[in-house]
Design an enzyme around this catalytic site. Structure first.
Site, mmCIF file in Angstrom:
data_model
loop_
_atom_site.group_PDB
_atom_site.id
_atom_site.type_symbol
_atom_site.label_atom_id
_atom_site.label_comp_id
_atom_site.label_asym_id
_atom_site.label_seq_id
_atom_site.Cartn_x
_atom_site.Cartn_y
_atom_site.Cartn_z
ATOM 1 N N SER A 144 18.723 -2.557 -62.992
ATOM 2 C CA SER A 144 17.471 -2.580 -62.384
ATOM 3 C C SER A 144 17.411 -1.489 -61.291
ATOM 4 O O SER A 144 18.159 -0.934 -60.812
ATOM 5 C CB SER A 144 17.410 -3.892 -61.636
ATOM 6 O OG SER A 144 16.355 -4.039 -60.631
ATOM 7 N N TYR A 157 18.393 -11.172 -56.577
ATOM 8 C CA TYR A 157 18.339 -10.444 -57.586
ATOM 9 C C TYR A 157 19.041 -9.440 -57.525
ATOM 10 O O TYR A 157 19.878 -8.610 -58.323
ATOM 11 C CB TYR A 157 16.983 -10.291 -57.910
ATOM 12 C CG TYR A 157 16.479 -9.651 -59.087
ATOM 13 C CD1 TYR A 157 16.035 -8.096 -58.751
ATOM 14 C CD2 TYR A 157 16.314 -10.228 -60.461
ATOM 15 C CE1 TYR A 157 15.674 -7.481 -60.262
ATOM 16 C CE2 TYR A 157 16.141 -9.386 -61.661
ATOM 17 C CZ TYR A 157 15.721 -8.031 -61.243
ATOM 18 O OH TYR A 157 15.305 -7.387 -62.410
HETATM 19 P P1 NAP Z 1 11.476 -12.009 -68.882
HETATM 20 O O1 NAP Z 1 9.986 -11.585 -69.454
HETATM 21 O O2 NAP Z 1 11.442 -13.082 -67.923
HETATM 22 O O3 NAP Z 1 12.173 -12.587 -70.219
HETATM 23 C C1 NAP Z 1 13.762 -12.934 -69.852
HETATM 24 C C2 NAP Z 1 14.000 -13.417 -71.291
HETATM 25 O O4 NAP Z 1 15.631 -14.065 -70.836
HETATM 26 C C3 NAP Z 1 13.372 -14.720 -71.741
HETATM 27 O O5 NAP Z 1 13.641 -14.388 -73.121
HETATM 28 C C4 NAP Z 1 14.183 -16.019 -71.359
HETATM 29 O O6 NAP Z 1 14.134 -16.912 -72.172
HETATM 30 C C5 NAP Z 1 15.624 -15.397 -71.297
HETATM 31 N N1 NAP Z 1 16.567 -16.185 -70.545
HETATM 32 C C6 NAP Z 1 16.371 -16.591 -69.019
HETATM 33 N N2 NAP Z 1 17.581 -17.058 -68.567
HETATM 34 C C7 NAP Z 1 18.275 -17.214 -69.586
HETATM 35 C C8 NAP Z 1 19.502 -17.826 -69.720
HETATM 36 N N3 NAP Z 1 20.136 -18.413 -68.732
HETATM 37 N N4 NAP Z 1 20.113 -17.960 -70.928
HETATM 38 C C9 NAP Z 1 19.768 -17.092 -72.050
HETATM 39 N N5 NAP Z 1 18.276 -16.689 -72.083
HETATM 40 C C10 NAP Z 1 17.682 -16.702 -70.680
HETATM 41 O O7 NAP Z 1 12.097 -10.574 -68.450
HETATM 42 P P2 NAP Z 1 11.881 -9.113 -68.681
HETATM 43 O O8 NAP Z 1 11.020 -8.501 -67.707
HETATM 44 O O9 NAP Z 1 11.932 -9.074 -70.136
HETATM 45 O O10 NAP Z 1 13.441 -8.826 -68.273
HETATM 46 C C11 NAP Z 1 14.611 -8.628 -69.202
HETATM 47 C C12 NAP Z 1 15.643 -8.096 -68.217
HETATM 48 O O11 NAP Z 1 15.343 -7.077 -67.875
HETATM 49 C C13 NAP Z 1 16.192 -8.951 -67.088
HETATM 50 O O12 NAP Z 1 17.537 -8.985 -66.980
HETATM 51 C C14 NAP Z 1 15.524 -8.308 -65.869
HETATM 52 O O13 NAP Z 1 16.306 -8.620 -64.515
HETATM 53 C C15 NAP Z 1 15.499 -6.851 -66.311
HETATM 54 N N6 NAP Z 1 14.540 -5.966 -65.712
HETATM 55 C C16 NAP Z 1 13.092 -6.240 -65.677
HETATM 56 C C17 NAP Z 1 12.294 -5.362 -65.224
HETATM 57 C C18 NAP Z 1 10.999 -5.414 -65.225
HETATM 58 O O14 NAP Z 1 10.300 -4.788 -64.524
HETATM 59 N N7 NAP Z 1 10.280 -6.443 -66.255
HETATM 60 C C19 NAP Z 1 12.797 -4.179 -64.543
HETATM 61 C C20 NAP Z 1 14.382 -3.983 -64.441
HETATM 62 C C21 NAP Z 1 14.972 -4.947 -64.911
HETATM 63 P P3 NAP Z 1 14.222 -18.445 -72.066
HETATM 64 O O15 NAP Z 1 13.328 -18.711 -70.631
HETATM 65 O O16 NAP Z 1 13.590 -19.124 -73.237
HETATM 66 O O17 NAP Z 1 15.699 -18.710 -71.898
HETATM 67 C C1 GCO Z 2 10.677 -7.087 -58.256
HETATM 68 C C2 GCO Z 2 10.477 -6.913 -59.749
HETATM 69 C C3 GCO Z 2 11.612 -5.813 -59.858
HETATM 70 C C4 GCO Z 2 11.863 -5.635 -61.268
HETATM 71 C C5 GCO Z 2 12.818 -4.654 -61.593
HETATM 72 C C6 GCO Z 2 12.629 -3.403 -61.191
HETATM 73 O O1 GCO Z 2 10.255 -8.240 -57.851
HETATM 74 O O2 GCO Z 2 10.903 -6.272 -57.526
HETATM 75 O O3 GCO Z 2 10.702 -7.723 -60.516
HETATM 76 O O4 GCO Z 2 12.910 -6.684 -59.565
HETATM 77 O O5 GCO Z 2 11.941 -6.670 -62.021
HETATM 78 O O6 GCO Z 2 13.964 -5.150 -61.529
HETATM 79 O O7 GCO Z 2 13.796 -2.353 -61.625
#
Ligand code: NAP
Ligand code: GCO
Length: 266
Positions: A144, A157
Site C-alpha cells: 500500500s 492498516y
Molecule cells: P475490497 O474491495 O475490500 O476487497 C477485499 C477482498 O478481501 C474481498 O474479496 C473480501 O471478501 C476479502 N477478504 C477480506 N477479509 C478476508 C479474510 N479475512 N479472509 C479472506 N478474504 C478476505 O479491497 P480492495 O480495494 O480490492 O483491496 C484488496 C487489497 O489491496 C487489500 O489488501 C487492500 O489493503 C489493498 N490495497 C487497496 C487499495 C485501494 O485503494 N483499494 C490500495 C492499496 C492496497 P469477503 O469479505 O467475502 O471475505
Molecule cells: C485510505 C485508503 C488507502 C488505500 C491504499 C492506498 O484510507 O487511505 O483506503 O489505505 O486503500 O492503501 O495505497
C-alpha cells in the site's frame, strides 16, 4: 526470450471475489494461469464465480478466512488435489478501519493486523513447502501507499502494510535460494469498494473532499482502476521477474514521486 507466459501454473489469489484481487486474477488467467481464489462470504463467492465465468475464466472458489491456519491448510490441500500445487500466491485479502488511533480499541487494531499481515504470513507459510518441492514459486504481497506513508485514521492498516513490506523482504531473504521470488505490489488509490467511502458524492452533489486531495497528489490526476494492477501482477508472477526479489513495485500513478499539485500561477 523474456516470458510472461503462465501456462501450466496455478495461482491462488486471496480475497479475489471482487476489487483488486478479481482484476489480478483476471490478468493472471489471461496469461494462462489456472485460478483459485478464496473469500469469507458464500454470497460473495457465488457472485464472483458467476463474474469469472462471464469472462470465460474457470475459477475455483473456496470459503476460507486467511487468519485461520487450519482453514488455510485445508484450502491449500484442496487446491493441490484439484489444481495441482500453488505456483503463484497473491496475498490480496485485506481490510481497513478508518478510526483515529486514540479512539481505536486494541481488538480493532489486532483485527486489521491479523487479516492484513498475519494472514499473508499464514498463507505464505502454507504454500512455501510445496513451492520448494516443485523447484520454486512466486509470492506477491499487496502492500500500500501506507507501506511508506502515514495518514490520519489508518494506524492499524499502515502498521500492517508496513510490516507486510518487511515480511516480503524477509521471505525473499529466507527462501530465495529455493527459487522462490517474493515481491510486493503497492497500489496507489484505487477505485474499489474499499475506497468507496473516500469517493462518495456529498449531499450537495459535490465530490468527496478526499477525491481532490488524492488527485492533487497523483500526477496521473485520477484514481487508479483495479485493472491497472493486472499487468504488474503478471510480470511478478512470470519468469520475466525471476531475478526480482524482495521488491515493492508501486503502481500509484506517480503519487510517491510527487509533492503535490502546486497552487495555480506558481
Ligand atoms: P475490497 O474491495 O475490500 O476487497 C477485499 C477482498 O478481501 C474481498 O474479496 C473480501 O471478501 C476479502 N477478504 C477480506 N477479509 C478476508 C479474510 N479475512 N479472509 C479472506 N478474504 C478476505 O479491497 P480492495 O480495494 O480490492 O483491496 C484488496 C487489497 O489491496 C487489500 O489488501 C487492500 O489493503 C489493498 N490495497 C487497496 C487499495 C485501494 O485503494 N483499494 C490500495 C492499496 C492496497 P469477503 O469479505 O467475502 O471475505
Ligand atoms: C485510505 C485508503 C488507502 C488505500 C491504499 C492506498 O484510507 O487511505 O483506503 O489505505 O486503500 O492503501 O495505497
Amino acid at each position: 526470450m523474456v516470458s510472461f507466459d503462465l501456462t501450466g501454473k496455478t495461482a491462488l489469489v486471496t480475497g479475489a471475489a471482487y476489487g483488486i484481487g478479481f482484476a489480478i486474477a483476471e490478468g493472471l488467467a489471461g496469461a494462462g494461469a489456472k485460478i483459485a481464489f478464496n473469500c469469507r462470504s458464500q454470497k460473495n463467492l457465488d457472485a464472483a464465480l458467476a463474474a469469472y465465468a462471464a469472462k470465460g475464466i474457470d475459477a475455483h472458489g473456496y470459503i476460507a478466512d486467511v487468519t485461520g491456519e487450519e482453514q488455510v491448510a485445508s484450502l491449500i490441500a484442496q487446491i493441490e488435489e484439484e489444481l495441482g500445487g500453488v505456483d503463484i500466491l497473491v496475498n490480496n485479502a485485506g481490510i481497513i478501519k478508518r478510526v483515529p488511533m486514540t479512539d481505536m480499541t486494541a481488538a480493532e487494531f489486532c483485527q486489521v493486523v491479523d487479516i492484513d499481515l498475519t494472514g499473508p504470513f499464514i498463507c505464505a507459510k502454507a504454500v512455501i513447502p510445496g513451492m520448494i518441492a516443485r523447484g520454486g514459486g512466486k509470492i506477491i504481497n499487496i502492500c500500500s501507499m501506507t507501506s511508506e506513508l502515514g495518514r490520519e485514521t489508518v494506524s492499524a492498516y499502515a502498521a500492517a502494510k508496513g510490516g507486510l513490506k518487511m515480511l516480503t523482504r524477509n521471505i525473499a531473504a529466507e527462501y530465495g535460494k529455493y527459487n522462490i521470488q517474493c515481491n510486493g505490489i503497492g497500489p496507489g488509490y484505487i477505485a474499489t469498494p474499499q475506497t468507496a467511502p473516500l469517493r462518495e458524492r456529498q449531499p450537495d452533489g459535490s465530490m468527496h473532499p478526499f477525491d481532490e486531495f488524492i488527485r492533487a497528489r497523483t500526477p496521473a490526476d485520477r484514481w487508479g482502476e483495479a485493472e491497472d494492477l493486472a499487468g504488474p501482477a503478471v510480470f511478478l508472477a512470470s519468469p520475466a521477474s525471476d531475478f526480482v526479489n524482495g521488491h515493492i513495485l508501486y503502481v500509484d500513478g506517480g503519487l510517491l514521486a510527487y509533492i503535490g499539485r502546486q497552487p495555480a500561477g506558481e
